[in-house]
Write a protein that holds these residues in place. Structure first.
Motif, PDB file in Angstrom:
ATOM      1  N   ARG A 114      26.589  40.111  13.237  1.00 14.77           N
ATOM      2  CA  ARG A 114      25.842  38.879  13.034  1.00 14.77           C
ATOM      3  C   ARG A 114      26.078  38.286  11.650  1.00 14.77           C
ATOM      4  O   ARG A 114      26.133  37.063  11.491  1.00 14.77           O
ATOM      5  CB  ARG A 114      24.351  39.139  13.229  1.00 14.77           C
ATOM      6  CG  ARG A 114      23.943  39.313  14.684  1.00 14.77           C
ATOM      7  CD  ARG A 114      22.483  39.705  14.803  1.00 14.77           C
ATOM      8  NE  ARG A 114      22.012  39.546  16.186  1.00 14.77           N
ATOM      9  CZ  ARG A 114      20.828  39.961  16.613  1.00 14.77           C
ATOM     10  NH1 ARG A 114      19.992  40.567  15.774  1.00 14.77           N
ATOM     11  NH2 ARG A 114      20.478  39.761  17.871  1.00 14.77           N
ATOM     12  N   ASN A 115      26.181  39.142  10.637  1.00  9.64           N
ATOM     13  CA  ASN A 115      26.291  38.656   9.270  1.00  9.64           C
ATOM     14  C   ASN A 115      27.730  38.415   8.831  1.00  9.64           C
ATOM     15  O   ASN A 115      27.982  37.522   8.025  1.00  9.64           O
ATOM     16  CB  ASN A 115      25.624  39.646   8.312  1.00  9.64           C
ATOM     17  CG  ASN A 115      24.119  39.564   8.373  1.00  9.64           C
ATOM     18  OD1 ASN A 115      23.512  38.705   7.756  1.00  9.64           O
ATOM     19  ND2 ASN A 115      23.499  40.466   9.128  1.00  9.64           N
TER      20      ASN A 115
ATOM     21  N   ASP B 277      28.458  34.058  11.611  1.00 10.36           N
ATOM     22  CA  ASP B 277      28.943  35.193  10.827  1.00 10.36           C
ATOM     23  C   ASP B 277      29.784  34.799   9.616  1.00 10.36           C
ATOM     24  O   ASP B 277      30.432  35.653   9.007  1.00 10.36           O
ATOM     25  CB  ASP B 277      29.716  36.177  11.718  1.00 10.36           C
ATOM     26  CG  ASP B 277      31.021  35.593  12.275  1.00 10.36           C
ATOM     27  OD1 ASP B 277      31.316  34.399  12.015  1.00 10.36           O
ATOM     28  OD2 ASP B 277      31.732  36.328  12.973  1.00 10.36           O
TER      29      ASP B 277
ATOM     30  N   CYS C  28      19.296  36.864  13.921  1.00 10.26           N
ATOM     31  CA  CYS C  28      19.276  35.689  14.796  1.00 10.26           C
ATOM     32  C   CYS C  28      20.143  35.955  16.021  1.00 10.26           C
ATOM     33  O   CYS C  28      21.271  36.450  15.907  1.00 10.26           O
ATOM     34  CB  CYS C  28      19.782  34.459  14.048  1.00 10.26           C
ATOM     35  SG  CYS C  28      19.825  32.953  15.047  1.00 10.26           S
TER      36      CYS C  28
ATOM     37  N   GLY D 201      20.126  30.923  10.497  1.00  6.38           N
ATOM     38  CA  GLY D 201      19.512  31.835  11.460  1.00  6.38           C
ATOM     39  C   GLY D 201      18.026  32.037  11.258  1.00  6.38           C
ATOM     40  O   GLY D 201      17.256  32.017  12.230  1.00  6.38           O
TER      41      GLY D 201
ATOM     42  N   SER E  76      24.051  33.220   8.852  1.00  5.51           N
ATOM     43  CA  SER E  76      23.127  34.136   9.532  1.00  5.51           C
ATOM     44  C   SER E  76      21.733  34.059   8.932  1.00  5.51           C
ATOM     45  O   SER E  76      20.729  34.275   9.629  1.00  5.51           O
ATOM     46  CB  SER E  76      23.644  35.568   9.453  1.00  5.51           C
ATOM     47  OG  SER E  76      23.850  35.958   8.109  1.00  5.51           O
TER      48      SER E  76
ATOM     49  N   ASP F 286      24.000  35.311  16.931  1.00  7.02           N
ATOM     50  CA  ASP F 286      25.014  36.348  16.699  1.00  7.02           C
ATOM     51  C   ASP F 286      26.223  35.830  15.926  1.00  7.02           C
ATOM     52  O   ASP F 286      26.075  35.184  14.897  1.00  7.02           O
ATOM     53  CB  ASP F 286      25.419  36.982  18.026  1.00  7.02           C
ATOM     54  CG  ASP F 286      24.279  37.773  18.659  1.00  7.02           C
ATOM     55  OD1 ASP F 286      23.354  38.157  17.929  1.00  7.02           O
ATOM     56  OD2 ASP F 286      24.322  37.993  19.890  1.00  7.02           O
TER      57      ASP F 286
END
Length: 366
Positions: free
Chosen positions: A52-53, A209, A202, A218, A214, A205
C-alpha cells in the motif's frame, strides 16, 4: 472582538483561559509488538502495508519513526515537547500500527489488554497532563464492548478505532455500519467513552503506492468513507450520545457534504438509513483541527461548528504539526472560537478540570 493574527508574531498580551488540550497524540508500546512477533498474520499484514505504501515511502518512514522513539515512549521527553509547544494536556492514543486487526480472538484480546495497560501506565507518569485511549478489536465486534470496559476500568477516557477492519473470515471488511457493532456503540454511548476514529491503511491499496499518496490521499479518504457509514446507516440516529472524534478534520467529507445531501434528497436508496440530511450529522461528531490549511480549518468550523472542533497535532509524527496552536492562529477565528478549539471543547468532552492559566495571544489588531 479582535481576531488572532494569521501567523505567530511576537506576543504582546495574555489572557486567563482553560488549559490547551491536544487530542491527537500517540504512544508506541513495545509490549504489543512483542506479543504479535512471529505470528503468520503479522507477516501478511506487513506485506499488505508495504504494498500500500510503496518502497520509497517505507524508506522514509522507517528512519522518521526511529528518530522519534523517545517522544513516543518516554513520558519525560513527551512533557518537554508539550511545554515547548504550549500544550498542557495530551489525549494519548496507541500508534495505529498497534491495531493488528488480523489477529484471532485470543491474540486480539491479549493485544488490546496490553495496549490498554501500556497506555494507562504511560499516562500515569503525569496524570495531570496525560489522558489515554485504549484499543478494541473491530475485527471481532462481539469482543469490543468488554474491552472498552477494560480500558475504562484502567482510567482511560475511551478507545481508538480505525475506519474498518478485515472480517475474521477474510471475506470482506467490517465497516463501522456493521450491525454486529451495535452493542459496542450502545456501550460507548452508555459509558460516555470517547471514541477516536483514526484510519490505518487505505483500501485503494497500490493505487496510492507512490509519492506518499497512501497517507496524503488515503487517510482523508478513509475518514470520509467511515463517517459516511456512520451517517447513512443510521448509527448516529440510534446513538445520538456518542462522543466520536474524527482525526484529520474528518478527511474529505466536511468539504463535500453538498453532494451527500443531494444524494439523500434525490435517491431513496441514499435516504433509507438516516433520518436527516447527512450534513446535519457533522454537528453530532467532533473533529480534530489537523487539516494543515487555514481555509480548510475555517470551512470545518463553519460545517461542524466551533464547538465541535478540537486541537490536534498527530504528535510526534511528520504528518502532524509541532505547533498546533500557531496553526490555529492562522485560521483567524474570533477569540471565542479560538479558545473553544484550543481547549474548552476538549475539557468538556474529557471532563478535564478547568483550572485557568495564562495563554499568550498575538497582538491585538483592533
Amino acid at each position: 472582538m479582535s481576531k488572532p493574527s494569521s501567523s505567530s508574531p511576537p506576543i504582546s498580551r495574555t489572557v486567563e483561559a482553560e488549559p490547551t488540550i491536544d487530542v491527537h497524540a500517540h504512544v508506541l508500546l513495545p509490549a504489543v509488538e512483542e506479543a504479535v512477533a512471529g505470528h503468520p498474520g503479522l507477516a501478511k499484514a506487513r506485506n499488505l502495508d508495504a504494498r500500500r505504501n510503496g518502497p520509497t515511502a517505507l524508506a522514509v518512514s522507517g528512519p522518521m519513526v526511529a528518530e522519534r522513539i523517545p517522544l513516543l515512549t518516554d513520558a519525560g521527553a513527551r512533557l518537554a515537547a508539550m511545554d515547548k509547544a504550549g500544550v498542557d494536556i495530551q489525549l494519548v492514543s496507541p500508534s495505529p500500527s498497534h491495531y493488528h486487526y488480523w489477529a484471532h480472538e485470543d491474540l486480539a484480546v491479549h493485544v488490546c489488554r496490553l495496549a490498554n495497560v501500556g497506555t494507562a501506565d504511560h499516562c500515569a507518569q503525569a496524570p495531570e497532563r496525560l489522558r489515554g485511549l485504549g484499543l478494541v478489536p473491530l475485527q471481532h465486534p462481539g469482543l469490543a464492548p468488554g474491552l472498552l470496559d477494560h480500558a475504562l476500568g484502567l482510567g482511560l477516557a475511551g478507545v481508538e478505532i480505525s475506519s474498518h477492519a478485515p472480517r475474521a473470515d477474510g471475506m470482506r471488511t467490517v465497516e463501522l455500519s456493521d450491525p454486529r457493532l451495535e452493542p459496542f456503540w450502545s456501550r460507548a454511548e452508555e459509558t460516555g467513552a470517547v471514541l477516536f476514529l483514526h484510519p490505518f491503511g487505505c483500501t485503494l491499496d497500490e493505487r496510492l503506492d507512490e509519492w506518499y499518496l497512501s497517507n496524503s490521499v488515503g487517510q482523508p479518504t478513509e475518514n470520509a468513507v467511515a463517517i459516511s457509514h456512520l451517517i447513512f446507516s443510521g448509527v448516529l440516529d440510534r446513538h445520538p450520545g456518542l462522543k466520536l472524534v474524527a482525526a484529520h478534520g474528518g478527511g474529505y467529507l466536511p468539504t463535500h457534504m453538498g453532494r451527500a445531501d443531494h444524494a439523500w434528497r434525490s435517491r431513496p436508496d441514499a435516504r433509507a438509513g438516516c433520518a436527516h440530511e447527512p450534513s446535519s450529522y457533522l454537528r453530532r461528531l467532533y473533529f480534530d483541527s489537523l487539516v494543515h490549511d487555514a481555509d480548510s480549518l475555517r470551512h470545518l468550523v463553519r460545517a461542524a461548528g466551533a464547538d465541535r472542533v478540537l486541537l490536534g497535532s498527530d504528535f510526534p509524527f511528520d504528518m502532524g504539526t509541532d505547533d498546533p496552536v500557531a496553526a490555529l492562529w492562522k485560521a483567524e477565528l474570533d477569540e471565542a472560537d479560538f479558545h473553544a478549539i484550543r481547549g474548552t471543547n476538549a475539557a468538556g468532552l474529557l471532563g478535564t478540570p478547568t483550572a485557568v492559566r495564562a495563554v499568550p495571544l498575538p497582538p491585538d489588531r483592533s
